[in-house]
Design a protein around this motif. Structure first.
Motif, PDB file in Angstrom:
ATOM      1  N   UNK A  38      -9.818  43.926 -70.715  1.00  0.00           N
ATOM      2  CA  UNK A  38      -9.601  43.695 -72.142  1.00  0.00           C
ATOM      3  C   UNK A  38      -8.184  44.110 -72.475  1.00  0.00           C
ATOM      4  N   UNK A  39      -7.437  43.222 -73.121  1.00  0.00           N
ATOM      5  CA  UNK A  39      -6.042  43.501 -73.447  1.00  0.00           C
ATOM      6  C   UNK A  39      -5.791  43.264 -74.929  1.00  0.00           C
ATOM      7  N   UNK A  40      -5.077  44.183 -75.561  1.00  0.00           N
ATOM      8  CA  UNK A  40      -4.636  44.003 -76.930  1.00  0.00           C
ATOM      9  C   UNK A  40      -3.145  43.726 -76.853  1.00  0.00           C
ATOM     10  N   UNK A  41      -2.769  42.550 -77.324  1.00  0.00           N
ATOM     11  CA  UNK A  41      -1.403  42.070 -77.199  1.00  0.00           C
ATOM     12  C   UNK A  41      -0.743  42.097 -78.582  1.00  0.00           C
ATOM     13  N   UNK A  42       0.467  42.663 -78.690  1.00  0.00           N
ATOM     14  CA  UNK A  42       1.123  42.726 -79.998  1.00  0.00           C
ATOM     15  C   UNK A  42       1.676  41.362 -80.418  1.00  0.00           C
ATOM     16  N   UNK A  43       1.940  41.234 -81.705  1.00  0.00           N
ATOM     17  CA  UNK A  43       2.551  40.001 -82.211  1.00  0.00           C
ATOM     18  C   UNK A  43       3.331  40.310 -83.475  1.00  0.00           C
ATOM     19  N   UNK A  44       4.246  39.415 -83.809  1.00  0.00           N
ATOM     20  CA  UNK A  44       4.938  39.474 -85.093  1.00  0.00           C
ATOM     21  C   UNK A  44       4.073  38.779 -86.128  1.00  0.00           C
ATOM     22  N   UNK A  45       3.479  37.659 -85.698  1.00  0.00           N
ATOM     23  CA  UNK A  45       2.580  36.876 -86.534  1.00  0.00           C
ATOM     24  C   UNK A  45       1.641  36.109 -85.616  1.00  0.00           C
ATOM     25  N   UNK A  46       0.608  35.522 -86.203  1.00  0.00           N
ATOM     26  CA  UNK A  46      -0.306  34.687 -85.437  1.00  0.00           C
ATOM     27  C   UNK A  46      -1.026  33.761 -86.407  1.00  0.00           C
ATOM     28  N   UNK A  47      -1.814  32.867 -85.852  1.00  0.00           N
ATOM     29  CA  UNK A  47      -2.665  32.038 -86.708  1.00  0.00           C
ATOM     30  C   UNK A  47      -4.118  32.272 -86.310  1.00  0.00           C
ATOM     31  N   UNK A  48      -5.015  31.627 -87.000  1.00  0.00           N
ATOM     32  CA  UNK A  48      -6.438  31.821 -86.748  1.00  0.00           C
ATOM     33  C   UNK A  48      -6.946  31.034 -85.548  1.00  0.00           C
ATOM     34  N   UNK A  49      -6.031  30.365 -84.842  1.00  0.00           N
ATOM     35  CA  UNK A  49      -6.374  29.648 -83.610  1.00  0.00           C
ATOM     36  C   UNK A  49      -6.050  30.492 -82.381  1.00  0.00           C
ATOM     37  N   UNK A  50      -5.573  31.716 -82.591  1.00  0.00           N
ATOM     38  CA  UNK A  50      -5.267  32.600 -81.474  1.00  0.00           C
ATOM     39  C   UNK A  50      -3.886  32.400 -80.892  1.00  0.00           C
ATOM     40  N   UNK A 102      -6.829  40.043 -77.012  1.00  0.00           N
ATOM     41  CA  UNK A 102      -6.903  40.123 -78.470  1.00  0.00           C
ATOM     42  C   UNK A 102      -5.524  40.381 -79.052  1.00  0.00           C
ATOM     43  N   UNK A 103      -5.318  39.877 -80.271  1.00  0.00           N
ATOM     44  CA  UNK A 103      -4.106  40.207 -81.017  1.00  0.00           C
ATOM     45  C   UNK A 103      -4.510  40.908 -82.306  1.00  0.00           C
ATOM     46  N   UNK A 104      -3.708  41.869 -82.699  1.00  0.00           N
ATOM     47  CA  UNK A 104      -3.889  42.581 -83.959  1.00  0.00           C
ATOM     48  C   UNK A 104      -2.830  42.064 -84.926  1.00  0.00           C
ATOM     49  N   UNK A 105      -3.256  41.668 -86.114  1.00  0.00           N
ATOM     50  CA  UNK A 105      -2.285  41.154 -87.083  1.00  0.00           C
ATOM     51  C   UNK A 105      -2.822  41.367 -88.490  1.00  0.00           C
ATOM     52  N   UNK A 106      -1.983  41.833 -89.376  1.00  0.00           N
ATOM     53  CA  UNK A 106      -2.370  41.950 -90.785  1.00  0.00           C
ATOM     54  C   UNK A 106      -2.506  40.551 -91.371  1.00  0.00           C
ATOM     55  N   UNK A 107      -3.484  40.383 -92.243  1.00  0.00           N
ATOM     56  CA  UNK A 107      -3.703  39.084 -92.896  1.00  0.00           C
ATOM     57  C   UNK A 107      -2.430  38.589 -93.577  1.00  0.00           C
ATOM     58  N   UNK A 108      -1.667  39.486 -94.184  1.00  0.00           N
ATOM     59  CA  UNK A 108      -0.457  39.090 -94.909  1.00  0.00           C
ATOM     60  C   UNK A 108       0.625  38.539 -93.990  1.00  0.00           C
ATOM     61  N   UNK A 109       0.517  38.803 -92.686  1.00  0.00           N
ATOM     62  CA  UNK A 109       1.507  38.320 -91.725  1.00  0.00           C
ATOM     63  C   UNK A 109       1.060  37.053 -90.993  1.00  0.00           C
ATOM     64  N   UNK A 110      -0.188  36.639 -91.203  1.00  0.00           N
ATOM     65  CA  UNK A 110      -0.687  35.443 -90.523  1.00  0.00           C
ATOM     66  C   UNK A 110      -0.120  34.179 -91.153  1.00  0.00           C
ATOM     67  N   UNK A 111       0.045  33.159 -90.322  1.00  0.00           N
ATOM     68  CA  UNK A 111       0.571  31.863 -90.757  1.00  0.00           C
ATOM     69  C   UNK A 111      -0.439  30.778 -90.404  1.00  0.00           C
ATOM     70  N   UNK A 112      -0.304  29.632 -91.051  1.00  0.00           N
ATOM     71  CA  UNK A 112      -1.150  28.489 -90.693  1.00  0.00           C
ATOM     72  C   UNK A 112      -0.726  27.906 -89.354  1.00  0.00           C
TER      73      UNK A 112
END
Length: 125
Positions: free
Chosen positions: A49-61, A85-95
Protein backbone atom coordinates in the motif's frame (compact mmCIF):
# COMPACT_ATOMS: atom_id res chain seq x y z
CA UNK A 1 6.26 -2.18 7.92
CA UNK A 2 5.70 1.48 7.27
CA UNK A 3 7.72 3.41 4.76
CA UNK A 4 8.23 6.97 3.71
CA UNK A 5 9.58 8.49 0.55
CA UNK A 6 13.09 9.75 0.30
CA UNK A 7 12.47 11.34 -3.09
CA UNK A 8 13.10 14.73 -1.53
CA UNK A 9 16.68 13.75 -0.71
CA UNK A 10 17.38 13.14 -4.41
CA UNK A 11 19.66 10.37 -3.20
CA UNK A 12 18.05 7.06 -3.80
CA UNK A 13 14.53 7.65 -5.12
CA UNK A 14 13.33 4.97 -2.78
CA UNK A 15 11.24 4.29 0.26
CA UNK A 16 12.70 4.25 3.76
CA UNK A 17 11.36 2.15 6.60
CA UNK A 18 9.84 4.19 9.42
CA UNK A 19 9.93 2.35 12.74
CA UNK A 20 8.37 5.06 14.93
CA UNK A 21 6.81 8.49 14.61
CA UNK A 22 9.80 10.16 16.28
CA UNK A 23 11.80 9.41 13.12
CA UNK A 24 9.64 11.85 11.13
CA UNK A 25 10.89 15.42 10.65
CA UNK A 26 9.30 18.50 9.05
CA UNK A 27 10.46 18.81 5.47
CA UNK A 28 10.84 21.72 3.07
CA UNK A 29 7.11 21.79 2.32
CA UNK A 30 6.05 21.43 5.96
CA UNK A 31 5.04 17.78 5.68
CA UNK A 32 6.49 15.03 7.83
CA UNK A 33 9.27 13.09 6.11
CA UNK A 34 11.71 10.35 7.16
CA UNK A 35 14.57 11.80 9.19
CA UNK A 36 18.25 11.02 8.69
CA UNK A 37 18.06 8.12 11.18
CA UNK A 38 15.78 6.26 8.74
CA UNK A 39 18.29 4.29 6.72
CA UNK A 40 16.60 0.98 5.87
CA UNK A 41 15.60 1.05 2.21
CA UNK A 42 12.49 -1.00 1.45
CA UNK A 43 12.35 -3.18 -1.64
CA UNK A 44 9.61 -1.71 -3.87
CA UNK A 45 8.40 -5.21 -4.76
CA UNK A 46 7.38 -5.72 -1.11
CA UNK A 47 5.17 -2.62 -0.86
CA UNK A 48 1.47 -3.48 -0.54
CA UNK A 49 0.00 0.00 0.00
CA UNK A 50 1.48 3.34 -1.05
CA UNK A 51 0.36 6.89 -0.34
CA UNK A 52 1.65 9.11 -3.11
CA UNK A 53 1.78 12.92 -2.75
CA UNK A 54 0.31 15.32 -5.29
CA UNK A 55 -0.14 19.01 -5.97
CA UNK A 56 -3.60 18.31 -7.34
CA UNK A 57 -5.64 15.41 -8.67
CA UNK A 58 -9.01 14.57 -10.13
CA UNK A 59 -11.65 12.06 -9.12
CA UNK A 60 -10.38 9.63 -11.78
CA UNK A 61 -7.18 9.00 -9.82
CA UNK A 62 -4.94 11.10 -12.04
CA UNK A 63 -2.39 13.13 -10.12
CA UNK A 64 -0.36 16.21 -10.78
CA UNK A 65 3.11 16.06 -9.27
CA UNK A 66 6.11 18.36 -9.54
CA UNK A 67 6.97 17.07 -13.01
CA UNK A 68 10.21 15.23 -12.22
CA UNK A 69 8.78 11.76 -12.77
CA UNK A 70 10.37 10.44 -9.54
CA UNK A 71 7.22 8.75 -8.29
CA UNK A 72 6.23 7.47 -11.73
CA UNK A 73 9.55 5.65 -12.07
CA UNK A 74 9.27 4.21 -8.56
CA UNK A 75 5.64 3.11 -9.07
CA UNK A 76 6.74 0.99 -12.02
CA UNK A 77 8.83 -1.13 -9.63
CA UNK A 78 5.90 -1.89 -7.28
CA UNK A 79 3.80 -5.03 -7.68
CA UNK A 80 0.64 -4.68 -9.77
CA UNK A 81 -1.55 -5.57 -6.78
CA UNK A 82 -0.06 -2.76 -4.66
CA UNK A 83 -2.85 -0.31 -3.85
CA UNK A 84 -1.83 3.28 -4.54
CA UNK A 85 -3.58 6.23 -2.91
CA UNK A 86 -3.31 9.99 -3.22
CA UNK A 87 -4.19 12.48 -0.51
CA UNK A 88 -5.65 15.76 -1.72
CA UNK A 89 -7.80 18.49 -0.22
CA UNK A 90 -11.10 18.96 -2.04
CA UNK A 91 -10.22 22.62 -2.66
CA UNK A 92 -7.14 21.53 -4.63
CA UNK A 93 -8.89 18.96 -6.84
CA UNK A 94 -9.51 19.72 -10.51
CA UNK A 95 -11.87 18.28 -13.11
CA UNK A 96 -8.98 17.63 -15.49
CA UNK A 97 -5.31 16.99 -14.79
CA UNK A 98 -2.71 16.97 -17.58
CA UNK A 99 -1.31 13.45 -17.95
CA UNK A 100 1.26 11.71 -20.09
CA UNK A 101 1.45 8.12 -21.27
CA UNK A 102 3.74 7.02 -18.43
CA UNK A 103 1.50 8.51 -15.69
CA UNK A 104 -0.20 5.86 -13.59
CA UNK A 105 -3.69 6.32 -12.18
CA UNK A 106 -4.08 5.75 -8.48
CA UNK A 107 -6.49 3.24 -6.92
CA UNK A 108 -7.82 5.60 -4.24
CA UNK A 109 -8.34 9.33 -3.88
CA UNK A 110 -8.52 10.35 -0.22
CA UNK A 111 -9.80 13.78 0.84
CA UNK A 112 -11.33 15.29 3.95
CA UNK A 113 -14.74 14.36 2.51
CA UNK A 114 -14.05 10.66 2.08
CA UNK A 115 -12.44 8.02 -0.10
CA UNK A 116 -13.04 7.47 -3.80
CA UNK A 117 -12.15 4.00 -5.06
CA UNK A 118 -11.12 4.07 -8.71
CA UNK A 119 -12.09 1.13 -10.92
CA UNK A 120 -9.29 0.52 -13.36
CA UNK A 121 -10.36 -1.07 -16.60
CA UNK A 122 -8.12 -2.71 -19.13
CA UNK A 123 -8.82 -1.51 -22.63
CA UNK A 124 -7.51 -3.41 -25.60
CA UNK A 125 -7.33 -1.85 -29.03
Amino acid sequence: KTGGSEMYRKRNNGCLEIQNVEQLKRGAYGSLEPGEECDIILDPTEIQFAIIPCISCNRKGERLGHGGGYYDRYLEKMPEDCEKAILCRESLMCDEVPTEEHDERMDLVISENGIIRIKKEVCEI
